[in-house]
Design an enzyme around this catalytic site. Structure first.
Site, PDB file in Angstrom:
ATOM      1  N   ASP A  40      -3.019  -6.508   6.879  1.00 46.94           N
ATOM      2  CA  ASP A  40      -2.811  -5.187   6.292  1.00 46.94           C
ATOM      3  C   ASP A  40      -1.402  -4.687   6.680  1.00 46.94           C
ATOM      4  O   ASP A  40      -1.114  -4.495   7.863  1.00 46.94           O
ATOM      5  CB  ASP A  40      -3.892  -4.232   6.819  1.00 46.94           C
ATOM      6  CG  ASP A  40      -3.828  -2.859   6.170  1.00 46.94           C
ATOM      7  OD1 ASP A  40      -2.856  -2.599   5.429  1.00 46.94           O
ATOM      8  OD2 ASP A  40      -4.735  -2.049   6.403  1.00 46.94           O
TER       9      ASP A  40
ATOM     10  N   TYR B 215      -9.109  -3.966   7.371  1.00 48.22           N
ATOM     11  CA  TYR B 215      -8.153  -2.983   6.852  1.00 48.22           C
ATOM     12  C   TYR B 215      -7.907  -1.875   7.852  1.00 48.22           C
ATOM     13  O   TYR B 215      -8.722  -1.645   8.738  1.00 48.22           O
ATOM     14  CB  TYR B 215      -8.676  -2.412   5.527  1.00 48.22           C
ATOM     15  CG  TYR B 215      -8.803  -3.475   4.481  1.00 48.22           C
ATOM     16  CD1 TYR B 215      -7.739  -3.761   3.636  1.00 48.22           C
ATOM     17  CD2 TYR B 215      -9.963  -4.241   4.388  1.00 48.22           C
ATOM     18  CE1 TYR B 215      -7.842  -4.777   2.714  1.00 48.22           C
ATOM     19  CE2 TYR B 215     -10.073  -5.252   3.457  1.00 48.22           C
ATOM     20  CZ  TYR B 215      -9.003  -5.520   2.620  1.00 48.22           C
ATOM     21  OH  TYR B 215      -9.106  -6.531   1.706  1.00 48.22           O
ATOM     22  N   CYS B 216      -6.798  -1.193   7.672  1.00 49.36           N
ATOM     23  CA  CYS B 216      -6.428  -0.064   8.505  1.00 49.36           C
ATOM     24  C   CYS B 216      -7.612   0.891   8.647  1.00 49.36           C
ATOM     25  O   CYS B 216      -8.208   1.218   7.641  1.00 49.36           O
ATOM     26  CB  CYS B 216      -5.245   0.678   7.881  1.00 49.36           C
ATOM     27  SG  CYS B 216      -4.908   2.261   8.636  1.00 49.36           S
ATOM     28  N   PRO B 217      -8.019   1.357   9.805  1.00 49.44           N
ATOM     29  CA  PRO B 217      -7.386   1.125  11.098  1.00 49.44           C
ATOM     30  C   PRO B 217      -8.052   0.002  11.889  1.00 49.44           C
ATOM     31  O   PRO B 217      -7.902  -0.037  13.112  1.00 49.44           O
ATOM     32  CB  PRO B 217      -7.616   2.452  11.794  1.00 49.44           C
ATOM     33  CG  PRO B 217      -8.992   2.836  11.353  1.00 49.44           C
ATOM     34  CD  PRO B 217      -9.155   2.296   9.957  1.00 49.44           C
ATOM     35  N   GLY B 218      -8.763  -0.898  11.228  1.00 54.46           N
ATOM     36  CA  GLY B 218      -9.478  -1.980  11.917  1.00 54.46           C
ATOM     37  C   GLY B 218      -8.618  -2.705  12.944  1.00 54.46           C
ATOM     38  O   GLY B 218      -8.987  -2.788  14.125  1.00 54.46           O
TER      39      GLY B 218
END
Lengths: 78, 379
Positions: free
Chosen positions: A42, A15-18
């Site tokens: 995402d 998920y953000c910011p992954g």
């Protein structure tokens, strides 16, 4: 396939910011001219990654919507 | 006899072991099970206390306890460094011995890796371990004015809100010293907002504006020039500083990396609901060690420990393991020396910070003391 890449970063399921952080890590390791594709499930990556690419002075090759995920392709420009 | 081995003497390891001991008291007394906790050190550091230590608001004696006094007396504490997990033979090897397991809990945490940013060790400070916090406390006490950069140099890192908190506390610290007009505070963050979560980012940016704390986003340091006191970023920027408070990149423990249990980042791939390590039915991971998209925070380790202990205890008692972790996280956010807010969230529910208040700050200050009851499995 549109936007072929030298290196694919599969960040699906993260998920953000992954996905953006994965790209940042990868871009540090590659040479100028390398084309990288980030796969992200995402939706916010499709907006955040191009925004970062612009700020960091790289080239956005394209944002492609695939089956259930986005493929964001960039070229390291400096 | 079934062996339960827990590796790690931090929040996740201590709590899991204590909860297990409490749920399995009869089995422990009848020697049907043995719980062994392997810790590389004999002391536990209450890491959130480091944020207060750098401003001389907590003493080392308040934030360090001997692990043997935190654990249920029926737990076998082994102070030794685990060197390898052999999952095919179900054995944990340490420097001095080896420990077979039927159930294994990996609670090996995360650590700062300042060496990953060239020049950071020489040119920067941090408060994410005791040694760094001691040095920063001295540097802050001696600071004569100028520009302080609070720079987040990678995610994930422990306690995601601590960089925000330290910025607010720096504001009050220098205000109290009648020096605020001589100190510029700049907060930097890797992504395009000041925090990962929108609701928190909005509140924090608003409070930064009110307090005159500057911020820059999409700021990813790649090098620190210690001699000229400059930070160079991946985005091509240069930032001068007089004092750099870095949140260095973090990585998982060498043990999980060397045992082939970690992903590329050094984190253990873990099922987000059962907390079992992917590919294993009797190995669990808790706290910072996991690759889960949750905060690397004490509260997460605490809530995960409850789930793991409940499920292992159920299996030992011959019951179905039905506990699941839903991403529950709770973080206090100090907004200065006198006020705080808090956030609560899980996998499905985004956080909604409340207006900062003195009451929440006092609750946090009280919890800094009460934590030792949490570690013992009481609170």
């Amino acid at each position: 396939m549109q936007g072929e890449a030298d290196r694919v970063i599969d960040a699906r399921g993260s998920y953000c910011p992954g996905p953006l952080m994965e790209l940042i890590k990868a871009i540090k390791e590659e040479d100028v001219g390398t084309v990288l594709a980030v796969l992200s499930s995402d939706a916010s990556s499709a907006k955040d990654i191009p925004e970062w690419v612009k700020k960091a002075g790289h080239e956005l090759v394209g944002v492609f919507e695939e089956d259930g995920y986005w493929r964001i392709v960039i070229r390291k420009s400096r | 006899m079934k062996n339960i081995v827990v590796i790690g003497g931090g929040v996740g390891g201590t709590l899991t072991a204590n909860y297990l001991a409490s749920k399995l008291k009869p089995e422990l007394r009848e020697r049907k099970i043995k719980i062994t906790l392997i810790s590389a050190t004999d002391k536990q550091l209450y890491e959130p206390g480091l944020l207060y230590l750098i401003f001389n608001k907590m003493e080392e004696s308040e934030i360090i306890r001997e692990i043997k006094y935190l654990l249920d007396p029926d737990i076998n504490l082994v102070v030794d460094t685990a060197t390898r997990v052999d999952t095919s033979n179900q054995v944990v090897e340490t420097e001095k011995g080896s420990y077979p397991y039927d159930y294994l809990v990996i609670a090996t945490g995360s650590k700062v890796a300042p060496e990953e940013i060239p020049g950071l060790k020489e040119g920067g400070h941090w408060f994410y371990n005791l040694e760094g916090a001691r040095k920063l406390r001295d540097a802050l006490a001696k600071f004569k004015g100028g520009k302080i950069v609070v720079g987040v140099m990678g995610v994930p890192h422990k306690c995601p809100v601590a960089p925000i908190e330290v910025s607010f506390m720096l504001h009050d610290f220098f205000k109290h010293l009648q020096m605020r007009d001589q100190v510029e505070i700049l907060y930097t963050y890797p992504i395009n907002k000041v925090f990962l979560m929108d609701s928190v980012a909005e509140l924090v940016a608003d409070l930064f504006d009110q307090k005159g704390i500057e911020y820059k986003t999409f700021f990813n340091p790649i090098e620190v020039d210690a001699k000229n006191k400059k930070i160079m970023t991946l985005e091509g920027e240069e930032e001068q500083y007089d004092l750099l408070i870095a949140i260095p990149p973090h990585k998982g423990s060498d043990l999980v990396i060397n045992s082939g249990l970690a992903d590329k980042g050094g984190w253990v791939p873990t099922d987000r609901f059962t907390l079992k390590v992917e590919g294993y039915d009797n190995v669990y991971a808790v706290g910072d060690a996991t690759n889960l998209p949750v905060s690397k925070a004490g509260s997460v380790a605490h809530f995960e420990a409850e789930v793991i202990a409940e499920n292992i205890a159920a299996e030992i008692k011959g019951l179905p393991p039905t506990a699941r972790y839903y991403g529950k996280t709770m973080c206090f956010i100090e907004t200065g020396f006198d006020e705080a807010t808090y956030i609560w969230f899980d996998y499905e529910t985004p956080p909604k910070p409340v207006m900062p208040s003195r009451f929440i700050h006092w609750t946090k200050i009280a919890y800094n003391r009460l934590y030792w009851l949490t570690a013992r499995g009481i609170l």
